[in-house]
Structure formats: C-alpha cells, structure tokens
Motif scaffolding. Structure first.
Motif, short mmCIF file in Angstrom:
data_model
loop_
_atom_site.label_atom_id
_atom_site.label_comp_id
_atom_site.label_asym_id
_atom_site.label_seq_id
_atom_site.Cartn_x
_atom_site.Cartn_y
_atom_site.Cartn_z
N LEU A 132 -10.25 2.58 5.67
CA LEU A 132 -9.07 2.18 4.92
C LEU A 132 -9.20 0.74 4.44
N LEU A 133 -9.75 -0.13 5.30
CA LEU A 133 -9.96 -1.52 4.91
C LEU A 133 -10.97 -1.61 3.76
N GLU A 134 -12.07 -0.84 3.85
CA GLU A 134 -13.07 -0.82 2.77
C GLU A 134 -12.45 -0.32 1.47
N THR A 135 -11.65 0.74 1.56
CA THR A 135 -11.00 1.29 0.36
C THR A 135 -10.02 0.29 -0.23
N THR A 136 -9.26 -0.40 0.63
CA THR A 136 -8.32 -1.41 0.15
C THR A 136 -9.05 -2.54 -0.56
N MET A 137 -10.20 -2.94 -0.03
CA MET A 137 -10.99 -3.98 -0.69
C MET A 137 -11.51 -3.49 -2.04
N MET A 138 -11.91 -2.21 -2.12
CA MET A 138 -12.36 -1.65 -3.40
C MET A 138 -11.21 -1.64 -4.40
N LEU A 139 -9.99 -1.29 -3.94
CA LEU A 139 -8.85 -1.23 -4.84
C LEU A 139 -8.46 -2.61 -5.33
N THR A 140 -8.61 -3.62 -4.50
CA THR A 140 -8.37 -4.99 -4.94
C THR A 140 -9.35 -5.36 -6.04
N ASP A 141 -10.62 -4.93 -5.86
CA ASP A 141 -11.62 -5.15 -6.89
C ASP A 141 -11.26 -4.43 -8.18
N VAL A 142 -10.70 -3.21 -8.07
CA VAL A 142 -10.30 -2.44 -9.26
C VAL A 142 -9.30 -3.23 -10.07
N THR A 143 -8.26 -3.74 -9.40
CA THR A 143 -7.23 -4.50 -10.11
C THR A 143 -7.84 -5.70 -10.82
N HIS A 144 -8.72 -6.42 -10.12
CA HIS A 144 -9.35 -7.60 -10.70
C HIS A 144 -10.25 -7.23 -11.88
N ILE A 145 -11.07 -6.19 -11.72
CA ILE A 145 -11.99 -5.77 -12.77
C ILE A 145 -11.24 -5.30 -14.01
N CYS A 146 -10.19 -4.49 -13.81
CA CYS A 146 -9.42 -3.99 -14.96
C CYS A 146 -8.72 -5.12 -15.69
#
Length: 161
Positions: A132-146
């Motif tokens: 869940l922590l890894e997925t949350t970090m990926m989702l934070t990256d998604v917001t930043h990348i988009c």
C-alpha cells in the motif's frame, strides 16, 4: 462512438456489424442510442484531443510503473488515479485570485465535484502495508507527472495544447 478512420477500425466495424446483425442487438443499440461513426477522411487532426489524453495516460503509466511487476488490483488503482488526475484538469480559465470560484473540470461534470484523493484505508498485515505504501508513492508520482505533462511548454515557450 466516435472512432478514427484507419482501415483496421473500418474493417473491424464491418466485421462486428456482421457478427451482431440480429434484431435483438440492433434494437438494444438503437434504444441506447449507440451509433458508431468515424472521423472525416484525411482529417488526422480531428482526433487530436483524445490522442493527447491517450499520450498523457501512457506517459504517466510508463513513468510511474517503469518495469515494476504489480498485481491487477494495483494496476487498476494506478489507472484509476491517473484518470482522476487527468479529469481534474481545468476546462475553463484558471484565475490566480483565491477569491474566485474553482474552475470547471471534467470531474465536476461527471461527479459534481473535484476528485483528488483516494479514501484512507487501515491495514493490519505487514506485507499489505508495504504494498500500500509503494502504491501510494506511485500515485503521488502520478499526480506530479500529470501536472508536469499538462503544464509543459513547447519549444517556442507557448503551452502545448
């Protein structure tokens, strides 16, 4: 449905029409007002809007996931978050004043409000917490990348559309 007019789509549409050419299917599609149309021939710019969204989605997936091996549920979560971030892009002018109203987004039209975060989940299993922590970090990256992709400028300094 609006589709590109590439020969594969046109032949695919003819094949699907021949397979689904029964009265029940025709009645259902007409009652749901489903009609398959194609963009005009020799007008590749016509589909530029959705091509840009597809490009943003693919770039976000590539940058967030890279070469990671994830489960189907994690992929569904990442893609859903990318969809949410892309649908939170403004459709109207964004004012720099804090007193002005929030700009209109596709999520306002779809859900009546802006959707920017996932619900909080409590987890007791240690392995699930790590994933869940890894997925949350990926989702934070998604917001930043988009956000970076939406704000990127072209070579002439003008925002790319």
């Amino acid at each position: 449905m609006l589709s590109d007019n590439a020969s594969t789509y046109i032949s695919g549409a003819e094949e699907i029409r021949s397979l689904l050419d029964t009265p029940d299917v025709r009645d259902y599609l007409s009652s749901q007002r489903v009609k398959w149309t194609f963009i005009p021939k020799r007008a590749p710019w016509f589909g530029g809007f959705w091509e840009r969204l597809i490009s943003l989605t693919k770039n976000a997936i590539k940058k967030v996931l890279g070469r990671s091996f994830i489960t189907y549920d994690e992929l569904a979560t990442v893609v859903t978050e990318i969809e949410t971030v892309l649908n939170d892009r403004p459709l109207t002018f964004v004012s720099s004043s804090a007193d002005d109203d929030v700009s209109l987004t596709p999520n306002h039209l779809l859900h009546g409000r802006s959707l920017t975060s996932l619900p909080y989940i409590t987890v007791s299993d240690e392995e699930t917490k790590t994933r869940l922590l890894e997925t949350t970090m990926m989702l934070t990256d998604v917001t930043h990348i988009c956000q970076i992709s939406n704000n990127s400028s072209g070579s002439d300094g003008q925002p790319s559309i």
